[in-house]
Write a protein that holds these residues in place. Sequence first.
Motif, PDB file in Angstrom:
ATOM      1  N   THR A 140     -32.786  22.064 -29.833  1.00 39.58           N
ATOM      2  CA  THR A 140     -31.747  21.905 -30.852  1.00 39.58           C
ATOM      3  C   THR A 140     -31.073  23.217 -31.174  1.00 39.58           C
ATOM      4  O   THR A 140     -30.502  23.387 -32.228  1.00 39.58           O
ATOM      5  N   PHE A 141     -31.170  24.175 -30.268  1.00 39.88           N
ATOM      6  CA  PHE A 141     -30.397  25.386 -30.500  1.00 39.88           C
ATOM      7  C   PHE A 141     -29.811  25.830 -29.176  1.00 39.88           C
ATOM      8  O   PHE A 141     -30.264  25.455 -28.106  1.00 39.88           O
ATOM      9  N   GLU A 142     -28.777  26.637 -29.270  1.00 41.54           N
ATOM     10  CA  GLU A 142     -28.064  27.049 -28.070  1.00 41.54           C
ATOM     11  C   GLU A 142     -28.824  28.183 -27.397  1.00 41.54           C
ATOM     12  O   GLU A 142     -29.176  29.144 -28.049  1.00 41.54           O
TER      13      GLU A 142
ATOM     14  N   TYR B  53     -29.038  20.666 -24.577  1.00 42.26           N
ATOM     15  CA  TYR B  53     -29.322  21.038 -25.963  1.00 42.26           C
ATOM     16  C   TYR B  53     -28.289  20.403 -26.857  1.00 42.26           C
ATOM     17  O   TYR B  53     -27.167  20.126 -26.434  1.00 42.26           O
ATOM     18  N   SER B  55     -27.154  20.976 -30.852  1.00 39.54           N
ATOM     19  CA  SER B  55     -27.313  21.555 -32.187  1.00 39.54           C
ATOM     20  C   SER B  55     -26.198  20.995 -33.052  1.00 39.54           C
ATOM     21  O   SER B  55     -25.441  20.141 -32.617  1.00 39.54           O
ATOM     22  N   ASP B  56     -26.082  21.492 -34.276  1.00 42.55           N
ATOM     23  CA  ASP B  56     -25.030  20.975 -35.152  1.00 42.55           C
ATOM     24  C   ASP B  56     -23.653  21.422 -34.717  1.00 42.55           C
ATOM     25  O   ASP B  56     -22.653  20.822 -35.094  1.00 42.55           O
ATOM     26  N   SER B  59     -23.101  21.464 -27.991  1.00 42.20           N
ATOM     27  CA  SER B  59     -23.998  20.633 -27.198  1.00 42.20           C
ATOM     28  C   SER B  59     -23.638  20.774 -25.732  1.00 42.20           C
ATOM     29  O   SER B  59     -22.470  21.000 -25.393  1.00 42.20           O
ATOM     30  N   THR B 314     -20.838  16.482 -35.886  1.00 43.44           N
ATOM     31  CA  THR B 314     -21.740  17.028 -34.878  1.00 43.44           C
ATOM     32  C   THR B 314     -21.235  16.630 -33.488  1.00 43.44           C
ATOM     33  O   THR B 314     -20.556  15.620 -33.350  1.00 43.44           O
TER      34      THR B 314
END
Lengths: 143, 340
Positions: A140-142, B53, B55-56, B59, B314
């Motif tokens: 969930t992170f880059e 991945y 994230s907020d 992606s 998102t």
Amino acid sequence: MPSATNENGVSESSEALQEQIVDQEMADGEFEFEGEIDPNKIQMLPGASEDGTAASFRILQEDHTLGNALRYMIMKNPNVEFCGYSIPHPSEAAMNLRIQTYGEISAIQALEKGLDDLMELCDHVEDEYRKAVEAGEYSTFEP
Amino acid sequence: MVDNISAQRNRVGIEHDRVTNVSSTDFPGYYPGEDQAWNIDKFKKNFKIQISYLSDISSSFDLVGNDASIANAFRRIMISEVPTLAIEYVYVENNTSIIQDEVLAHRLGLIPLKANPDYLRWFKKDDPDIEPTDYDTVVLHLSAKCTANPNPPPGTTDPKVLYNNANVYASAIKFEPQGRQAEWFPDGITATNPDILIAKLRPGQEIDLTMHCILGIGQDHAKFSPVATASYRLLPTIDIIGPPLTGPLAQKFKSCFPEGVIAINSKGEAYVKDARKDTVSREVLRHSEFEGRVKLGRQRDHFIFNIESTGAMTPDEIFIKSVQLLKRKCQILRKFDLRT
């Protein structure tokens, strides 16, 4: 903003959007998603063959986004001999689509099948993507 | 392997001066005797989505088994047709700053707002009889006044010390809930990044304005685009043809590619470890030693998407909306009866 997710793991806003779409579908065919639908949205152009196996359509307010995707789906139909799209002038928001079939089906039937197939494809892509998001096998992170 | 027929069909060839085999050929009638007609079950079998991945803000995910026209449609819709909320009308009460009204209004419009666009309806812009309602318009207010610090330490030139409120940031924008908006937007509507600098003031200057935000799409104005950008690339492929490369030649081969693409195994031979990391600079094609020993290409139906959101939604929401919008376009056309 990070959207809330309900217990199914689907973001609530997307569910709200889905409900909105379903609500509008339940209404009597009147879509308000982006304003009223232009009655001239799609027209058959003169120059169609007598038996309807070859025809050209003019679709307003569409461009390569729908044109190329639709052309691909219609060409996947074994009864279609020719399918092409063009944008007569970039300043004018219109797209011409020509369909010629081998004779088993009419051009309009080919167009309808192409639209149905494209909708089928979109449904599946959306389902798979939602499943992949829920499965959570990603970071969930880059990196 | 390049010998495999289906792999050959799937490959876009990359030569040192051009690309070959670009168009897709999976249409019925192209290869005699083969059934390439559209079949949803065959499609479902070959189709795969793999998220790297999410994230907020951004992606990266893989879409395998599609055609370029469909992937491009998704990309185009994400950039230009997914609706978002942005400042459209700016009513200036007082602006004595050095930034002109229209420049200030332009800057305000470009600020990405953290608002869920699903809760708002479309505002019909062209109709003069229609008044904005709480369903379709969000009202924001910006009020900033700069005053001089009465007792600055002597000799400073730092504007943060000399003046109060010299810099107007996006955090200064206040949400004024109308009607039922207080319950729809309990957290208020703010800019996605509060540190965006809007204007700079000096003592005696002030800005006082009201803004109306409406839904819009990127096709109308780029400020309505929900993505910083959305792009895709095709998966690169590297095939070593003939005898494997060994020794110093293998080392040189490895240095022609980015770190991690090529590795040397225990026998000293170079092999392709991870073609995905390759940036396809084609450096290896510049050296005559490797002529005929390596074949570069891309896989035509494997798309690596990269979505960077501006913060309003998102990235997964944006992609799902883009797929739904493509379906919506087809639905709208399908409802027409052309036989009459």
